[in-house]
Design a protein around this motif. Structure first.
Motif, short mmCIF file in Angstrom:
data_model
loop_
_atom_site.label_atom_id
_atom_site.label_comp_id
_atom_site.label_asym_id
_atom_site.label_seq_id
_atom_site.Cartn_x
_atom_site.Cartn_y
_atom_site.Cartn_z
N MET A 1 0.84 -1.20 0.00
CA MET A 1 0.00 0.00 0.00
C MET A 1 0.88 1.25 0.00
O MET A 1 2.02 1.23 0.45
CB MET A 1 -0.93 0.02 1.21
N THR A 2 0.29 2.34 -0.51
CA THR A 2 0.99 3.62 -0.55
C THR A 2 -0.02 4.71 -0.22
O THR A 2 -1.23 4.47 -0.16
CB THR A 2 1.63 3.87 -1.93
N THR A 3 0.46 5.91 -0.02
CA THR A 3 -0.41 7.06 0.26
C THR A 3 -0.23 8.09 -0.83
O THR A 3 0.90 8.44 -1.19
CB THR A 3 -0.08 7.68 1.62
N ILE A 4 -1.34 8.56 -1.38
CA ILE A 4 -1.29 9.61 -2.40
C ILE A 4 -2.18 10.76 -1.94
O ILE A 4 -3.08 10.58 -1.11
CB ILE A 4 -1.73 9.11 -3.78
N SER A 5 -1.92 11.94 -2.50
CA SER A 5 -2.73 13.11 -2.19
C SER A 5 -3.65 13.41 -3.37
O SER A 5 -3.24 13.32 -4.53
CB SER A 5 -1.84 14.32 -1.88
N LEU A 6 -4.88 13.76 -3.07
CA LEU A 6 -5.87 14.10 -4.09
C LEU A 6 -6.67 15.30 -3.64
O LEU A 6 -7.08 15.38 -2.48
CB LEU A 6 -6.83 12.93 -4.32
N HIS A 7 -6.89 16.22 -4.57
CA HIS A 7 -7.77 17.34 -4.26
C HIS A 7 -9.19 16.92 -4.62
O HIS A 7 -9.56 16.83 -5.79
CB HIS A 7 -7.36 18.58 -5.05
N LEU A 8 -10.00 16.64 -3.60
CA LEU A 8 -11.36 16.17 -3.78
C LEU A 8 -12.30 16.93 -2.86
O LEU A 8 -11.95 17.23 -1.71
CB LEU A 8 -11.47 14.67 -3.46
N LEU A 9 -13.46 17.25 -3.40
CA LEU A 9 -14.51 17.88 -2.58
C LEU A 9 -13.98 19.11 -1.85
O LEU A 9 -14.25 19.32 -0.67
CB LEU A 9 -15.10 16.87 -1.60
N GLY A 10 -13.17 19.90 -2.57
CA GLY A 10 -12.73 21.19 -2.04
C GLY A 10 -11.56 21.16 -1.10
O GLY A 10 -11.23 22.18 -0.50
N LEU A 49 -18.93 14.52 -5.96
CA LEU A 49 -17.78 13.68 -6.22
C LEU A 49 -17.87 13.04 -7.60
O LEU A 49 -16.87 12.98 -8.34
CB LEU A 49 -17.66 12.60 -5.14
N GLU A 50 -19.04 12.55 -7.97
CA GLU A 50 -19.21 11.93 -9.27
C GLU A 50 -18.89 12.91 -10.40
O GLU A 50 -18.29 12.53 -11.41
CB GLU A 50 -20.63 11.39 -9.42
N ALA A 51 -19.25 14.16 -10.24
CA ALA A 51 -18.94 15.17 -11.25
C ALA A 51 -17.43 15.37 -11.38
O ALA A 51 -16.90 15.49 -12.50
CB ALA A 51 -19.63 16.49 -10.90
N GLU A 52 -16.72 15.38 -10.25
CA GLU A 52 -15.26 15.54 -10.29
C GLU A 52 -14.59 14.33 -10.94
O GLU A 52 -13.65 14.48 -11.73
CB GLU A 52 -14.72 15.75 -8.87
N LEU A 53 -15.08 13.13 -10.62
CA LEU A 53 -14.50 11.92 -11.20
C LEU A 53 -14.77 11.84 -12.70
O LEU A 53 -13.90 11.45 -13.47
CB LEU A 53 -15.06 10.68 -10.49
N GLU A 54 -15.97 12.21 -13.11
CA GLU A 54 -16.30 12.18 -14.54
C GLU A 54 -15.45 13.16 -15.32
O GLU A 54 -14.99 12.88 -16.42
CB GLU A 54 -17.79 12.50 -14.73
N ALA A 55 -15.21 14.34 -14.75
CA ALA A 55 -14.39 15.35 -15.43
C ALA A 55 -12.94 14.92 -15.56
O ALA A 55 -12.22 15.37 -16.45
CB ALA A 55 -14.47 16.68 -14.68
#
Length: 275
Positions: A1-10, A49-55
């Motif tokens: 496993m690893t850790t990544i950073s994601l800009h999600l939901l603001g 979230l679905e809108a961000e993933l689709e984009a």
């Protein structure tokens, strides 16, 4: 496993992910990281979230921003439990490292064209790119020679800022317009399909044909006739039989050359064709 950073939901969030075998980029040949992860969010945030993933899906998407890497969504599966309290939506994602596919310049046939707009994509396994560039003076003439001599000619193309490895490409659509300063703006497309089987023509390939071709040929002939007429009037001051014969001969329709056809790829607003 690893850790990544994601800009999600603001917000920038640290999430646990599983490393997957890397993918080879069809654009640059680089090995791109791939990870799998699971996200669980309250039902009221699922739509956002679905809108961000689709984009963030596909080459034309808007990648998810990370601290040091941006990610595109290559696979997205979601589920939720009916009747659960509170309602929670679960997303199982596969992410792939996103590349910056914005070339600062395109080199072709010994000519370097700085881009003011650029995009590239893979169409049925074939690299296609389109860009806007401006030329003046000798550069305009060099580009003109490349375009009018194109036929099925392929050139080594380098996309500066994307890949320094040459790709064999030919010209596709080549639109242009004159600017107020006398330079030229171009909307150029290049296709890397050397060695591939020619595709079957689409159902509209002969729309308005042969009328369009005949109209184009007549327009070129009339333009040439006018040029000859003007030259003769200037040279002789009158229009004798010999001059009239030259005008009539110049007005006969003929199969136009690539150089003559270039006049019909001119537009007064190049931005209308950029989408």
């Amino acid at each position: 496993m690893t850790t990544i950073s994601l800009h999600l939901l603001g917000a920038l969030r640290e999430v646990r992910a599983e490393e997957l075998p890397p993918a080879t980029s069809a654009h640059t040949g680089r090995q791109l990281r791939r990870v799998a992860l699971e996200l669980r969010v309250p039902a009221e945030q699922s739509e956002e979230l679905e809108a961000e993933l689709e984009a963030a899906a596909g080459d034309a998407g808007h990648p998810l921003q990370g601290a040091d890497t941006n990610w595109s969504v290559s696979n997205n599966r979601s589920s939720y439990t009916v009747g659960a309290r509170p309602d929670v939506h679960t997303y199982n994602l596969e992410l792939q490292e996103a590349e910056d596919l914005n070339a600062s310049a395109v080199e072709i046939g010994g000519l370097t064209l700085a881009t003011t707009a650029y995009k590239e994509w893979i169409d049925d396994g074939t690299l296609v790119l389109t860009f806007v560039a401006e030329t003046a003076g000798e550069a305009s003439q060099q580009l003109e020679e490349l375009v009018v001599a194109r036929g099925e000619m392929y050139y080594d193309v380098i996309r500066r800022g994307v890949s320094d490895t040459p790709v064999r490409m030919r010209f596709g659509r080549t639109l242009w317009q004159e600017t107020e300063s006398g330079s030229k703006r171009h909307n150029l497309s290049l296709v890397a399909d050397e060695g591939s089987e020619p595709s079957r023509p689409g159902p509209f390939v002969r729309l308005n044909e042969p009328q369009l071709s005949r109209t184009t040929e007549a327009a070129v002939a009339n333009a040439q006739a006018l040029a000859v007429l003007i030259d003769e009037l200037q040279a002789q001051g009158v229009l004798p039989r010999e001059a009239a014969d030259k005008v009539r001969a110049a007005a006969i329709s003929h199969k136009i050359t690539e150089r003559e056809a270039r006049q019909f790829t001119r537009t007064y607003d190049l931005d209308m064709y950029w989408d």
